[in-house]
Design an enzyme around this catalytic site. Structure first.
Site, PDB file in Angstrom:
ATOM      1  CD  GLU A 273      -1.579  -5.538   2.831  1.00 62.63           C
ATOM      2  OE1 GLU A 273      -1.930  -4.362   1.982  1.00 62.63           O
ATOM      3  OE2 GLU A 273      -2.404  -5.717   3.828  1.00 62.63           O
TER       4      GLU A 273
ATOM      5  CB  SER B  10      -1.119  -0.111   1.284  1.00 62.91           C
ATOM      6  OG  SER B  10      -1.784   1.205   1.357  1.00 62.91           O
ATOM      7  N   GLY B  11       0.693   2.100  -1.060  1.00 61.21           N
ATOM      8  CA  GLY B  11       1.332   3.377  -1.052  1.00 61.21           C
ATOM      9  C   GLY B  11       2.761   3.161  -1.979  1.00 61.21           C
TER      10      GLY B  11
ATOM     11  CB  THR C 297      -4.032   2.983  -7.696  1.00 56.85           C
ATOM     12  OG1 THR C 297      -4.298   2.026  -6.900  1.00 56.85           O
ATOM     13  CG2 THR C 297      -5.431   3.464  -8.455  1.00 56.85           C
TER      14      THR C 297
ATOM     15  CB  SER D 213      -4.475   2.382   0.663  1.00 58.39           C
ATOM     16  OG  SER D 213      -4.212   0.810   0.577  1.00 58.39           O
ATOM     17  CB  SER D 214      -6.030   0.036  -4.264  1.00 55.04           C
ATOM     18  OG  SER D 214      -6.242   1.041  -5.327  1.00 55.04           O
TER      19      SER D 214
ATOM     20  CG  ASN E  21      -1.364   5.212  -0.690  1.00 60.42           C
ATOM     21  OD1 ASN E  21      -1.325   6.140  -0.697  1.00 60.42           O
ATOM     22  ND2 ASN E  21      -1.698   4.069  -1.378  1.00 60.42           N
TER      23      ASN E  21
ATOM     24  N   GLY F 129       0.500  -6.349  -2.876  1.00 57.84           N
ATOM     25  CA  GLY F 129       1.224  -7.285  -2.679  1.00 57.84           C
ATOM     26  C   GLY F 129       1.271  -7.938  -1.209  1.00 57.84           C
TER      27      GLY F 129
END
Length: 1354
Positions: free
Chosen positions: A443, A164-165, A169, A216-217, A213, A441
């Site tokens: 985590e 994330s971050g 995206t 973040s998605s 992030n 990815g």
């Protein structure tokens, strides 16, 4: 050479470090087999690295500096973790480059800063390029996927993953934007716009702020972009995975819920949202839990407007009408979170019927409040014999409420995605697709729960697919090069996947526990310990009884079991909604893997460089953690096990020719030479393999070759220095020796010095030399005065002659203007006479008609018709007479006849008067006509006499014509073309004419002259219809030829020259003074007389502009393939090689393929062909210069843009090559006498870029010089070149970051564009300067080979 032998003095190694992960050290002493320590030199002193003599585990070797900073990590000689980490750091921090290849992976490091590398110009620069030809870029991956889809007719996938971050995206968005730009849809639906426009909606409902992030998605997205047979976008389809539903009801500290909730709350006061009865975000339980309701720099209200606008864009097919329903559901979820559930004692709970949020929720969703309250606080238990409704305590009721909210949001999310897919769907049939997978990815957090477990499980599946793909590509590469394939041991994560998904695995036990009503997280954890503890990949933590540990491919992860059961089944009772089992996740993941396995994958790994989101800051610890997790290091490990370094034979020959002997270098077969040299340098044949087109090296062998090369260069430098210093010292010694000998001679008395005589001789010499100098000065002065006198006299005579010429010119102009004035007066006089004659005739006819009104009708008709014919004949004769007067000076023999005709005209005038008198008499006698019938025959005889007179006049006119034709011919420079012959003229002179005809070769612009001579004749006849018809047909035919042969360079050149010449002829013979200054008297006499063709000149000018641009486009298309190879890649300076090792991305190219090799000579040869063709077709020199200038701009802009996008081209030696090539182009301009075209000025940006690559870049003076001299480059381009500068040898140094910042500070006040690229499509404005033609039209003859015999010369 064995790897152990490379641990020699001065070589460098990497040793572990707690702060920087790895740090560099220099070897102090050669390591010998059996040593127990490796002596190293660190920055803080010496260090002894312990080594086991029996099984020495030495620290990894550091790559030579020449290999550091490469575009592809697989180009490194030593492939290991510290080498990868250091190479990424050098590129990211020093060169400010965020993209790097690692074999088939594109590693993208988030810069946390807006960069100028994503414009349309960059997209077009990467379009059509091969992978590895340009610097690494997300557009290069997109282009490779698009090209493979079109070439192999196979679907493609781009897998974008990362933390994330890390920028997943944004990277996925750029790939879709690339496809939208390079593949425009053929329909009016604008599918590519809708694909891009769907991003704001999916980000609003699927993205949230996390601690890592701000955007973040929280879901995985696989977007299939559909293409038709012409590979244009026709539609798209989106599939989502792993939506984080728990975020709807719970957010950790400093995190937010999904963006859409805050966007909705920010618009609570707007009229269209009043019915939702929303509050601010801090008043809702589901939006204030994390303590963060705003994001710095984000305007939720403005984002809501963008979301609504996107809904509108996708609003066809019934989407827009449901937007209000979407907002209703979202508002209902917020109100549901504020429904207060109270404890009613014991295991009971309740909800107040007067709860305002409950009422709003039920109103928005149109559900029964009573039923909702009942089933929130109760549950139904179905037994064998009966059904029991049992109350639940507050905690379970709150869980049921939250589960309902999560399920509603998940269903809404799926519904919106389905609607988006409906909007993106088109009826056309899909031929192929490219899928873009955006998924988070691997985590690992301090506290990991069910969400991280699902994410890591999905990444295990993706990693397995990635490993198999890398293994397959390695095998294909070996087979293609005919190298024996040996099995490589690579990490297989199938045991981890089995641990999770196999029977009696983690997921199986979890589903089983969810079936038990009394099942708990603790009981499920105990089952895991009982069944899975023997598995080496599963561990029980020592200090916790509520967690378990899994050894993933990336790292060990400890998962807290709390909440696993609740999140797996969502505690959602069937009385609220039908249960949706979470087993759907496993099936959807399986479907995703099937899709990916059926496509050709391309991998993008996004890296987060630091936790603070600081621009271009590099935290080695965080980066290496992500590299381990995303499979980059596994790729490196697989490559390192075999032959990671791969050079083509030509690259090896060019780089290491310095290590060859004279006998080896003289061999013509370079491939065999490379084999001989390598076998001599490296004795162990297992350290390399000879492929069909490449040489494969074991790890470390390229570094060894670089060491040998550096030693040879260093030895050569020492030898040169030795000889230069010896020669210098020897020369100095000989001078000192000679001086010492002279001194010794004087001291020993062999030479005597008499001071008085010596002094006297010096005085005499002084005076004598002064006298000689004065004599020379006097002679020179006299000669100078004489030259000045003659020069001044010559200049005075020149001025006098010029004044005389100007005076004579004034006299000539005076007489010429007087002649023109007389000519205009005569023309006006003739016009007035014609008008007067016409008027008088009309008056005469009126009188006659009045006089004969009383005559019988038959007689009147005969008389009037006779008189009319007579008058018309006289008018025609009068016009002939006027025309004959115009040729008074040219046809002397007609003067008397013209005079006689004038006398006859007077006689006719008298006869007309007599007729008038006769008619008046007839008017008096009209009453008596009926009585005197005998008078009628007499009248008939009179009419016959008049008819005879007219016939005699006609014969006389014909005789005059015959007499005129019998005289010698004097051509007027006109061609007569009958109206019915116009199609034949157009067909023969335009449509069927070939530029390479023999006749055309004599007079290149002959068609233009022929057409103009036909136009002159139409003007001479004063036939406006014929003139317009001819002009329109000519323009239409030329357009047709240009459209039919729009790619034929010679034909475009030919008709550009002819249209331009026709335009010049229309100007030269227009009669306008500005165009007649250089015309001959005969040309001035042949000017157009009757029509103004300025409108047709404008049409011809527009047509010429169109032909010119098409002509330039054809030349550019022909020249473009040779520009980059010829200007950049070809080494025109022999002995100065700038080649470096290439990585995996260059493996697909082969020097032995049947592809044309371009050089600077190819460019010059092509330019010469263009220039020769234009000259053969008689193109005006000014137009040729404009075309050459445009081509030189293309060469400069294309070359410059490639330098901007190719780090491997930014070296000192490449700068020398470029400047050498520019000098070749300049010499070509001088040879063709085109210096005045200013074409060389268009190469200034390229020339300054080449100079910048060569100049010193270290001191403040260097920075000031760069700022002063690089005037054609903007600050972005200068900084880009400095950051991309790459040393070719160890003798060169990189540009330091401090120097770049120094240059930036000097350039900060410079105005101008901030674009990185030059616009290679820019076109200079074309002008068509008037050029007078000396060609005499009356001397032109039409060759018979043109088949124009139907044209008559006038």
């Amino acid at each position: 050479m064995a790897l152990l032998e490379l641990y020699t003095e001065y070589n460098r190694v990497w040793i572990p470090d707690a702060e920087h992960v790895w740090k560099s050290a220099e070897i102090m002493r050669d390591f010998q087999s059996g040593d127990n320590v490796l002596e190293l030199l660190l920055e803080d002193g010496t260090h002894c690295y312990p080594v086991d003599p029996l099984k020495p585990q030495l620290p990894p070797l550091r790559n030579p500096d020449i290999l550091v900073g490469e575009n592809d990590l697989t180009a490194l000689s030593y492939l290991h973790e510290p080498a990868v980490l250091h190479n990424l750091k050098v590129r990211f921090v020093e060169s400010r480059i965020i993209y790097t290849y690692c074999g088939i992976i594109l590693v993208a490091v988030n810069p946390y800063k807006q960069l100028h590398i994503y414009g349309d110009a960059i997209i077009h620069a990467y379009s059509g390029q091969n992978m590895g030809d340009m610097d690494p870029h997300i557009f290069a991956v997109a282009e490779e996927a698009y090209k493979q889809m079109a070439r192999n007719h196979k679907n493609q996938s781009i897998i974008v993953s990362g933390e994330s971050g890390a920028g997943k995206t944004v990277s996925a968005r750029y790939t879709m934007r690339y496809f939208a730009v390079v593949s425009k849809s053929g329909s009016n639906t604008r599918v590519e716009d809708k694909v891009l426009a769907s991003n704001p909606i999916t980000e609003a409902i699927g993205n949230a702020k996390t601690t890592r992030n701000d955007n973040s998605s929280r879901f995985g997205k696989y977007t299939e972009i559909s293409f038709d047979k012409k590979y244009r976008i026709i539609g798209a389809n989106m599939r989502t995975y792993l939506l984080e539903k728990s975020r709807v009801v719970f957010q950790a500290d400093n995190e937010r819920n999904y963006h859409i909730f805050y966007q909705l709350c920010s618009c609570a006061q707007l009229p269209e949202f009043k019915h939702l009865r929303l509050l601010s975000a801090d008043k809702f339980q589901y939006t204030c839990m994390g303590g963060e309701i705003t994001i710095d720099g984000v305007d939720d209200k403005k984002d809501m407007e963008e979301t609504q606008r996107t809904f509108s864009l996708l609003g066809k097919n019934g989407f827009s009408c449901q937007t209000s329903d979407v907002f209703k559901v979202l508002a209902a979820i917020l109100h549901l979170g504020n429904v207060e559930i109270k404890n009613s004692g014991g295991d009971k709970s309740s909800v107040s019927s007067g709860d305002p949020h409950l009422a709003v929720f039920c109103e928005l969703l149109n559900v029964s409040a009573e039923e909702l309250v009942r089933w929130l606080c109760h549950r139904r238990i179905v037994l064998v014999a009966e059904t029991v409704v049992k109350p639940v305590h507050k905690k379970r009721a709150v869980n049921a409420r939250d589960a309902l909210a999560k399920q509603i949001y998940a269903h809404l999310f799926d519904c919106i995605i389905n609607r988006i897919n409906t909007a993106l769907k088109v009826p056309a049939k899909q031929h192929a697709f490219i899928g873009v997978l955006d998924i988070y990815g691997f985590e690992t957090f301090d506290i990991n729960s069910f969400e991280q477990f699902c994410i890591n499980y999905a990444n295990e599946k993706l990693q397995q697919q990635f490993n198999l793909h890398v293994f397959k590509l390695e095998q294909e590469e070996y087979m293609k090069e005919d190298i024996p394939w040996t099995l490589i041991d690579f990490y297989d994560n199938q045991p981890v996947i089995d641990l999770i998904e196999a029977k009696m695995g983690i997921l199986d036990l979890l589903d089983e526990e969810c079936l038990f009503p009394q099942g708990t997280d603790q009981s499920w954890l105990q089952k895991l310990f009982n069944y899975l503890e023997p598995n080496p990949l599963f561990e029980k933590p020592r200090l916790s009884n509520e967690a378990f540990v899994i050894q993933h491919f990336a790292d060990k992860v400890e998962y807290q079991c709390r909440g696993f059961l609740e999140k797996n089944r969502d505690a959602l009772y069937e009385e609220l909604v039908d249960i949706m089992r979470d087993s759907k996740f496993c099936s959807s993941l399986s479907l995703l893997m099937e899709t990916l396995n059926a496509t050709t994958p391309h991998y993008v790994r996004c890296i987060k460089p630091n936790e603070e989101k600081l621009p271009f800051e590099y935290d080695s610890g965080r980066v290496v953690q992500q590299l381990r997790a995303c499979g980059v290091l596994e790729t490196i490990r697989i490559s390192a096990q075999s032959y990671p370094s791969r050079w083509t034979y030509i690259e090896f020959y060019s780089r290491y020719s310095i290590l060859m002997t004279h006998q080896e270098a003289d061999q013509s077969d370079k491939k065999q030479t490379c084999k001989n040299v390598l076998q001599r340098l490296i004795q162990d044949p297992n350290q390399y393999k000879f492929g069909r087109t490449k040489i494969f090296f074991r790890a470390g062998q390229v570094a060894y070759l670089e060491k040998l090369r550096l030693d040879r260069l260093r030895g050569a430098c020492v030898t040169i220095q030795k000889h230069v210093r010896g020669w210098s010292r020897r020369r100095k010694f000989l001078r000192m020796r000679q001086a010492a000998i002279i001194i010794q001679e004087y001291i020993r008395g062999k030479r005597t010095v008499r001071l008085e005589q010596g002094w006297a001789s010096v005085v005499i010499q002084r005076h004598w030399r002064g006298y000689r100098m004065r004599q020379v000065y006097q002679v020179v002065r006299l000669a100078s005065v004489t030259i000045q006198a003659f020069t001044r006299g010559w200049m005075a005579r020149k001025r006098y002659k010029k004044m005389m010429k100007e005076q004579k010119a004034l006299v000539l102009q005076k007489y010429a203007r007087a002649w023109l004035a007389r000519r205009r007066f005569q023309t006006m006089r003739r016009l007035v006479l014609n008008v007067q004659l016409s008027y008088r005739v009309q008056q005469l006819r009126k009188k006659i008609e009045e006089q004969v009104t009383m005559l019988p009708n038959v007689l009147v008709t005969h008389v009037v018709s006779h008189v009319t014919v007579l008058i018309v004949g006289r008018i025609a004769e009068n016009n002939i007479e006027i025309q004959r007067q115009d040729h008074e000076k040219e046809v002397e023999t007609l003067k008397e006849e013209i005079k006689r005709l004038k006398e006859e005209r007077v006689g006719l005038q008298r006869k007309v008067d007599e007729v008038v008198q006769t008619n008046s008499d007839l008017q008096e006698q009209v009453i008596q006509l009926s009585k005197h019938v005998k008078v009628i025959p007499e009248l008939r005889r009179d009419l016959n006499n008049l008819q005879n007179q007219r016939n005699s006049m006609d014969r006389k006119v014909k005789q005059q014509k015959l007499s005129a034709s019998a005289m010698p011919k004097d051509y007027l420079g006109m061609l007569e073309c009958k109206r019915e012959d116009e199609p034949r003229l157009i067909q023969n002179i335009i449509l069927d004419l070939k530029p390479r005809g023999v006749v055309v070769g004599m007079i290149p612009v002959l068609p233009a002259y022929i057409i103009f001579m036909c136009i002159r004749h139409a003007d001479y006849l004063n036939d406006e219809g014929k003139l317009k018809s001819l002009m329109n047909e000519v323009i239409k035919a030329v357009k047709k030829v240009i459209m039919s042969y729009h790619k034929d360079f010679e034909l475009l050149s030919f008709w550009l020259s002819n249209v331009y010449q026709l335009l010049n002829c229309l100007k030269q013979y227009s009669g306008e003074e500005e165009f007649m200054k250089q015309s001959t008297p005969r040309q001035k006499k042949n000017c157009l007389q009757n029509f103004d063709l300025s409108e047709h000149r404008q049409i011809l000018s527009d047509l010429a502009i169109h032909i010119y641009h098409q002509f330039i486009s054809v030349m550019e298309k022909s020249l473009t393939p040779a520009i980059v190879p010829g200007m950049l890649e070809h080494e025109s300076l022999q002995g100065i090689s700038s080649m470096k090792p290439t990585g995996f991305r260059k493996r697909s190219s082969s020097i032995y393929e049947d592809s044309e090799t371009y050089t600077i000579s190819s460019i010059i040869q092509q330019l010469s062909v263009f220039h020769s063709t234009m000259s053969q077709h008689g193109m005006e020199q000014g137009l040729v210069k404009q075309a050459v200038k445009q081509l030189f701009f293309l060469v400069g802009a294309t070359t410059f843009n490639n330098i901007m996008l190719r780090k491997d081209m930014c070296s000192c030696r490449k700068g020398m090559q470029i400047r050498c090539n520019i000098s070749y182009l300049e010499e070509w301009l001088k040879e063709k006498e085109l210096q005045s075209s200013n074409a060389i000025d268009t190469l200034r940006p390229l020339s300054q870029a080449a100079w910048l690559l060569q100049v010193n870049k270290s001191t403040d003076d260097d920075a000031k010089e760069i700022s002063d001299k690089c005037t054609e480059l903007n600050s972005v381009q200068i900084v880009k070149i400095l950051n991309s500068y790459t040393p070719i040898d160890d003798f060169e140094k990189r540009v330091s970051s401090s120097f770049v910042r120094k240059v930036q500070s000097l350039l900060q006040d410079r105005d101008g564009s901030s674009q990185l690229m030059l616009d290679s499509d820019y076109r200079f404005q074309v002008t068509f300067p008037f050029c007078s033609s000396p060609q005499a039209l009356e001397l032109l003859q039409v060759p018979s080979s043109l088949h124009l015999a139907f044209l008559a010369r006038i």
